[in-house]
Design a protein around this motif. Structure first.
Motif, PDB file in Angstrom:
ATOM      1  N   ILE B 126       0.863  -1.182   0.000  1.00 37.27           N
ATOM      2  CA  ILE B 126       0.000   0.000   0.000  1.00 37.27           C
ATOM      3  C   ILE B 126       0.896   1.226   0.000  1.00 37.27           C
ATOM      4  CG2 ILE B 126      -1.665   1.340   1.346  1.00 37.27           C
ATOM      5  CD1 ILE B 126      -2.751  -1.196   2.492  1.00 37.27           C
ATOM      6  N   LEU B 128       0.459   5.275   0.022  1.00 38.07           N
ATOM      7  CA  LEU B 128      -0.493   6.385   0.103  1.00 38.07           C
ATOM      8  C   LEU B 128       0.219   7.719  -0.034  1.00 38.07           C
ATOM      9  CD1 LEU B 128      -2.779   5.318   3.099  1.00 38.07           C
ATOM     10  CD2 LEU B 128      -2.985   4.743   0.686  1.00 38.07           C
ATOM     11  N   VAL B 130      -0.237  10.983   1.079  1.00 42.31           N
ATOM     12  CA  VAL B 130      -1.070  11.675   2.069  1.00 42.31           C
ATOM     13  C   VAL B 130      -0.968  13.179   1.837  1.00 42.31           C
ATOM     14  CG1 VAL B 130      -1.541  12.019   4.521  1.00 42.31           C
ATOM     15  CG2 VAL B 130      -0.672   9.802   3.726  1.00 42.31           C
ATOM     16  N   LEU B 153       5.707  -0.660   7.825  1.00 38.38           N
ATOM     17  CA  LEU B 153       6.149   0.567   7.147  1.00 38.38           C
ATOM     18  C   LEU B 153       7.508   0.324   6.509  1.00 38.38           C
ATOM     19  CD1 LEU B 153       5.596   3.660   6.687  1.00 38.38           C
ATOM     20  CD2 LEU B 153       6.908   4.053   8.768  1.00 38.38           C
ATOM     21  N   THR B 156       9.140   6.110   3.605  1.00 38.97           N
ATOM     22  CA  THR B 156       8.402   7.375   3.699  1.00 38.97           C
ATOM     23  C   THR B 156       9.176   8.393   2.876  1.00 38.97           C
ATOM     24  OG1 THR B 156       9.589   8.411   5.533  1.00 38.97           O
ATOM     25  CG2 THR B 156       7.877   6.832   6.112  1.00 38.97           C
ATOM     26  N   THR B 158       8.993  12.682   2.147  1.00 36.37           N
ATOM     27  CA  THR B 158       8.319  13.955   2.397  1.00 36.37           C
ATOM     28  C   THR B 158       8.667  14.930   1.281  1.00 36.37           C
ATOM     29  OG1 THR B 158       8.581  13.555   4.753  1.00 36.37           O
ATOM     30  CG2 THR B 158       7.988  15.783   4.101  1.00 36.37           C
ATOM     31  N   LEU B 163       3.154  17.103   1.053  1.00 39.53           N
ATOM     32  CA  LEU B 163       2.673  15.747   0.758  1.00 39.53           C
ATOM     33  C   LEU B 163       3.674  14.760   1.340  1.00 39.53           C
ATOM     34  CD1 LEU B 163       1.151  14.483  -2.555  1.00 39.53           C
ATOM     35  CD2 LEU B 163       2.984  13.179  -1.488  1.00 39.53           C
ATOM     36  N   ILE B 164       3.174  13.714   1.970  1.00 47.77           N
ATOM     37  CA  ILE B 164       4.070  12.653   2.437  1.00 47.77           C
ATOM     38  C   ILE B 164       3.599  11.317   1.885  1.00 47.77           C
ATOM     39  CG2 ILE B 164       2.888  12.496   4.693  1.00 47.77           C
ATOM     40  CD1 ILE B 164       5.702  11.705   5.832  1.00 47.77           C
ATOM     41  N   LEU B 166       3.690   7.369   2.051  1.00 45.93           N
ATOM     42  CA  LEU B 166       3.912   6.296   3.030  1.00 45.93           C
ATOM     43  C   LEU B 166       3.703   4.956   2.348  1.00 45.93           C
ATOM     44  CD1 LEU B 166       1.783   7.684   6.038  1.00 45.93           C
ATOM     45  CD2 LEU B 166       4.231   8.013   5.606  1.00 45.93           C
ATOM     46  N   TYR B 168       3.743   0.764   2.730  1.00 49.93           N
ATOM     47  CA  TYR B 168       3.645  -0.358   3.671  1.00 49.93           C
ATOM     48  C   TYR B 168       3.589  -1.677   2.929  1.00 49.93           C
ATOM     49  CZ  TYR B 168       2.053   3.230   7.019  1.00 49.93           C
ATOM     50  OH  TYR B 168       1.954   4.327   7.812  1.00 49.93           O
TER      51      TYR B 168
END
Lengths: 172, 172
Positions: B126, B128, B130, B153, B156, B158, B163-164, B166, B168
């Motif tokens: 996954i 995302l 964010v 996780l 990541t 940034t 927007l970040i 992520l 998984y």
């Protein structure tokens, strides 16, 4: 002026409780920045349900700081000694508290109070401890916000357990 | 085996669409790792609504790769030439596709298909994007998952806009 900070644990799907009100998924194995956060605050805002839940505990969780408690409820008639009950005029009352001398204020929840304060544009900072799981059903962090709310990402911190802490300021 | 990757934009409150189906809040100003992602995939899984939305576009969005399209729907009778319609036996059909030679597969959505594949434990990753805003109402990324799903996780990233991203892995 004192800031109001929403500091809360969420699942990756943005839920604060599982389908049966569970919060057993919240990591307890380490501090996750909470002791630094506790140094910043000296007051706690909470709704009725959160207040009743905390009243039901025999003692405060370990490391929990001494905080001035403000309980927001239209139905309660009184709260415990030392706590303050706010029944109406939320905007005026909260602005008064923000203008008093003191440290920042921890907005503890729940969803109804958080949504009200967000809609009144009284919240200054959001710090989410995003846990590495999907709850798939349960209670969202916010119920219905009136408008979209743009945020400014100001900090991120990743922990070895996969928890990631995301901190945002609300643009005014 | 080919991986199924859910790669999607969400608001901080875990929504993929605003209350009126809006997705105008999705950042378009830079790549956000998408071109690297597009190199990993050669197939696209989508539900009926996503398919119909993309059919309504005069041309694919800029930078959109050439992908083998799989449309999941119990109501459609046919799909455009070159695309594959999957009406039933989702688990068996998806496992067959995962075992075919090829790159990874982009799970594009929507919420219904995503939930089905999650519940069947067919999703591997996954990712995302964010976005730094609260939509406050709209469509959640997942509808009802059968069980909690623990995640690992793995990355990541940034961006300067707040927007970040992520990423998984799903624990099997």
């Amino acid at each position: 002026m004192r800031k109001i900070i929403l500091e809360v644990a969420v699942s990756l799907d943005g839920l604060i409780e599982g389908p049966k009100g569970e919060y057993d998924w919240c990591f307890q194995d380490q501090d996750y920045g909470l002791s630094d956060f506790f140094k910043r605050v000296d007051a706690l805002f909470m709704g009725r349900k959160s207040y009743e839940m905390m009243q039901g505990m025999s003692e405060a969780p370990a490391g929990f700081p001494k905080l001035k408690e403000y309980v927001f409820s239209t139905t309660l008639e009184k709260v415990k000694e030392g706590a303050v009950l706010i029944k109406k005029n939320i905007k005026k009352e909260v602005e008064k508290i923000k203008n008093e001398k003191g440290k920042d204020i921890w907005l503890f929840g729940g969803a109804g109070l958080t949504t009200s304060l967000m809609n009144l544009k009284l919240v200054d900072e959001i710090s989410l401890a995003v846990h590495p799981l999907l709850l798939g059903g349960g209670k969202p962090l916010f119920s219905e916000l009136t408008d979209r709310i743009p945020l400014k990402l100001v900090d991120t911190k990743t922990y070895s357990t996969g928890l990631i802490s995301l901190t945002y300021h609300l643009e005014k």
